[in-house]
Motif scaffolding. Sequence first.
Motif, PDB file in Angstrom:
ATOM      1  N   VAL A   1      -0.501 -10.305  -1.570  1.00 43.35           N
ATOM      2  CA  VAL A   1      -1.058  -9.341  -0.197  1.00 43.35           C
ATOM      3  C   VAL A   1      -0.138  -9.450   0.809  1.00 43.35           C
ATOM      4  O   VAL A   1       0.194  -8.395   1.446  1.00 43.35           O
ATOM      5  CB  VAL A   1      -2.454  -9.709  -0.160  1.00 43.35           C
ATOM      6  CG1 VAL A   1      -2.962  -9.105   1.097  1.00 43.35           C
ATOM      7  CG2 VAL A   1      -3.294  -9.165  -1.294  1.00 43.35           C
ATOM      8  N   TRP A   2       0.112 -11.052   1.128  1.00 40.86           N
ATOM      9  CA  TRP A   2       0.822 -11.129   2.309  1.00 40.86           C
ATOM     10  C   TRP A   2       2.223 -10.590   2.337  1.00 40.86           C
ATOM     11  O   TRP A   2       3.000  -9.965   3.303  1.00 40.86           O
ATOM     12  CB  TRP A   2       0.867 -12.548   2.609  1.00 40.86           C
ATOM     13  CG  TRP A   2       0.872 -12.623   4.239  1.00 40.86           C
ATOM     14  CD1 TRP A   2       1.748 -12.048   5.081  1.00 40.86           C
ATOM     15  CD2 TRP A   2       0.134 -13.632   5.006  1.00 40.86           C
ATOM     16  NE1 TRP A   2       1.453 -12.705   6.615  1.00 40.86           N
ATOM     17  CE2 TRP A   2       0.297 -13.592   6.313  1.00 40.86           C
ATOM     18  CE3 TRP A   2      -0.803 -14.753   4.748  1.00 40.86           C
ATOM     19  CZ2 TRP A   2      -0.258 -14.419   7.304  1.00 40.86           C
ATOM     20  CZ3 TRP A   2      -1.456 -15.411   5.735  1.00 40.86           C
ATOM     21  CH2 TRP A   2      -1.258 -15.289   7.016  1.00 40.86           C
ATOM     22  N   ALA A   3       2.932 -10.650   1.218  1.00 44.17           N
ATOM     23  CA  ALA A   3       4.350 -10.131   0.878  1.00 44.17           C
ATOM     24  C   ALA A   3       4.476  -8.977   0.919  1.00 44.17           C
ATOM     25  O   ALA A   3       5.659  -8.303   0.992  1.00 44.17           O
ATOM     26  CB  ALA A   3       4.854 -10.943  -0.175  1.00 44.17           C
ATOM     27  N   THR A   4       3.551  -8.187   0.798  1.00 44.54           N
ATOM     28  CA  THR A   4       3.129  -6.685   0.618  1.00 44.54           C
ATOM     29  C   THR A   4       2.880  -5.953   1.789  1.00 44.54           C
ATOM     30  O   THR A   4       2.616  -4.834   1.671  1.00 44.54           O
ATOM     31  CB  THR A   4       2.565  -6.187  -0.823  1.00 44.54           C
ATOM     32  OG1 THR A   4       1.391  -6.757  -0.618  1.00 44.54           O
ATOM     33  CG2 THR A   4       3.549  -6.503  -1.894  1.00 44.54           C
TER      34      THR A   4
ATOM     35  N   THR B   1       5.606  -6.717   6.622  1.00 43.19           N
ATOM     36  CA  THR B   1       6.713  -7.543   5.757  1.00 43.19           C
ATOM     37  C   THR B   1       7.639  -6.651   4.966  1.00 43.19           C
ATOM     38  O   THR B   1       8.781  -7.053   5.012  1.00 43.19           O
ATOM     39  CB  THR B   1       5.991  -8.463   4.778  1.00 43.19           C
ATOM     40  OG1 THR B   1       4.879  -9.198   5.541  1.00 43.19           O
ATOM     41  CG2 THR B   1       6.797  -9.387   4.235  1.00 43.19           C
ATOM     42  N   GLN B   2       7.295  -5.515   4.489  1.00 43.86           N
ATOM     43  CA  GLN B   2       8.078  -4.849   3.863  1.00 43.86           C
ATOM     44  C   GLN B   2       8.916  -3.727   4.898  1.00 43.86           C
ATOM     45  O   GLN B   2      10.049  -3.545   4.458  1.00 43.86           O
ATOM     46  CB  GLN B   2       7.348  -3.598   2.919  1.00 43.86           C
ATOM     47  CG  GLN B   2       6.497  -4.258   1.988  1.00 43.86           C
ATOM     48  CD  GLN B   2       6.104  -3.589   0.677  1.00 43.86           C
ATOM     49  OE1 GLN B   2       7.035  -2.876  -0.222  1.00 43.86           O
ATOM     50  NE2 GLN B   2       4.760  -3.195   0.451  1.00 43.86           N
ATOM     51  N   ASN B   3       8.497  -3.723   6.076  1.00 42.61           N
ATOM     52  CA  ASN B   3       9.433  -3.086   7.036  1.00 42.61           C
ATOM     53  C   ASN B   3      10.498  -4.205   7.436  1.00 42.61           C
ATOM     54  O   ASN B   3      11.872  -3.626   7.533  1.00 42.61           O
ATOM     55  CB  ASN B   3       8.638  -2.691   8.132  1.00 42.61           C
ATOM     56  CG  ASN B   3       7.775  -1.507   8.097  1.00 42.61           C
ATOM     57  OD1 ASN B   3       7.916  -0.639   7.125  1.00 42.61           O
ATOM     58  ND2 ASN B   3       6.993  -1.216   9.009  1.00 42.61           N
ATOM     59  N   LEU B   4      10.400  -5.211   7.530  1.00 35.88           N
ATOM     60  CA  LEU B   4      11.169  -6.239   7.928  1.00 35.88           C
ATOM     61  C   LEU B   4      12.143  -6.434   6.514  1.00 35.88           C
ATOM     62  O   LEU B   4      13.449  -6.523   6.666  1.00 35.88           O
ATOM     63  CB  LEU B   4      10.829  -7.617   8.009  1.00 35.88           C
ATOM     64  CG  LEU B   4       9.996  -7.714   9.449  1.00 35.88           C
ATOM     65  CD1 LEU B   4       9.336  -9.002   9.524  1.00 35.88           C
ATOM     66  CD2 LEU B   4      11.225  -7.568  10.586  1.00 35.88           C
TER      67      LEU B   4
ATOM     68  N   MET C   1      10.426 -10.973   1.807  1.00 39.19           N
ATOM     69  CA  MET C   1       9.325 -11.021   0.931  1.00 39.19           C
ATOM     70  C   MET C   1       9.097 -12.111   0.029  1.00 39.19           C
ATOM     71  O   MET C   1       7.870 -12.733   0.141  1.00 39.19           O
ATOM     72  CB  MET C   1       9.406  -9.636   0.151  1.00 39.19           C
ATOM     73  CG  MET C   1       8.882  -8.392   0.743  1.00 39.19           C
ATOM     74  SD  MET C   1       9.226  -6.804  -0.473  1.00 39.19           S
ATOM     75  CE  MET C   1       7.785  -7.070  -1.331  1.00 39.19           C
ATOM     76  N   VAL C   2      10.033 -12.541  -0.252  1.00 40.05           N
ATOM     77  CA  VAL C   2      10.268 -13.774  -1.154  1.00 40.05           C
ATOM     78  C   VAL C   2       9.943 -15.150  -0.127  1.00 40.05           C
ATOM     79  O   VAL C   2       9.157 -15.822  -0.392  1.00 40.05           O
ATOM     80  CB  VAL C   2      11.673 -14.029  -1.745  1.00 40.05           C
ATOM     81  CG1 VAL C   2      11.708 -15.482  -2.311  1.00 40.05           C
ATOM     82  CG2 VAL C   2      11.872 -13.057  -2.755  1.00 40.05           C
ATOM     83  N   THR C   3      10.526 -14.993   1.210  1.00 40.66           N
ATOM     84  CA  THR C   3      10.308 -16.122   1.797  1.00 40.66           C
ATOM     85  C   THR C   3       8.882 -16.077   2.329  1.00 40.66           C
ATOM     86  O   THR C   3       8.048 -17.167   2.526  1.00 40.66           O
ATOM     87  CB  THR C   3      11.129 -16.066   3.089  1.00 40.66           C
ATOM     88  OG1 THR C   3      12.453 -16.149   2.598  1.00 40.66           O
ATOM     89  CG2 THR C   3      10.965 -17.179   4.225  1.00 40.66           C
TER      90      THR C   3
END
Length: 343
Positions: free
Chosen positions: A102-105, A109-112, A121-123
Amino acid sequence: MSEQQTSPNPAVDSPKTTAGRRRGFSALSGGTARNLGLVAALLLLCLVGFLTGGERFASLSNLMIVLSLASVIGVMAVGMTFVITTGGIDLSVGSVLGLTTVWATTLATQNLADQYGWIVMVTCALLVGLAAGLVNGVIIAYGNVVAFIATLAMLVAARGLAELIANRRTQLVQSSSFEGTFEGNLLGVPKIVWIFVFVVVAGWFLLTRTTFGRRTVAVGGNPEAARLAGIKVKRHLMYVYGLSGLTVGIAGVMMLARTGAGSSTNGLLYELDVIAAVVVGGTLLAGGRGTIVGTVIGVLIFATLSNVFIINNLDSSVQQIAKGAIIVGAVLLQQRISAPRST
């Protein structure tokens, strides 16, 4: 020359040394026997699958499906092996997996990720998993809270936080760089399976060939003796739970690659499959013995079992009963093996 060949060598021929060699050989034989038994069980399942499913089961595409399903659970099981080897438990891995996806999507996060690439996203997923694991470790090691209670609390809290962040909605992966890097196959094998293989090799090396692994076994075998030997037991426990959280973060990345979506329901009840695979693989629940090889075989056994039931359209409830029987049998076998024997 003849005197040197016939004279006794105390360092070699002493009763203590001989007994030590016998114990080491017995332990090695026990580990090999357990793994051979697991391999035999896996082959038996494959035989049943072939006899009942025919080409559907034996096809290469089905093999890739089994390995893909095993990969996410398998990566988390590697981290759980370290935890259970210390005599602990981590019930929160499934919920933390959902939180990492959830946090990665999230939109931010996805804009970055659109600006700086998939590494964002992986980090994010790795840091969220690592942070949750370290929180567990601090509460257990320095707060003196029983691992079952501490990780149960994290299970509830992580799932609740994931629901708040996602507003109970599914968040799709929209980063083209992430999809291009982790989705699809490499040399005909799904990329997440390659990640699984890498984590397994790294986990095996860490547990069997490093000081960290030896300390993990020592802490699980006798924490007080480990403390007297100079091991900082509390700090090591924190590191082990942090490692478990890190593997959950890796599994979160794999889940996003496999499903293309982050959801608070991701990883629901995965902790049961993870713990079951580790226990069936031969890692002692009481601590003091862990095996990455056994864990991997345990993961493959459960993945194959699920696949056989799916191919034959069998009731999932029966599958759960079969899993429960396997777990009970593995624990009973552990107790029989680890029970002290009279000499």
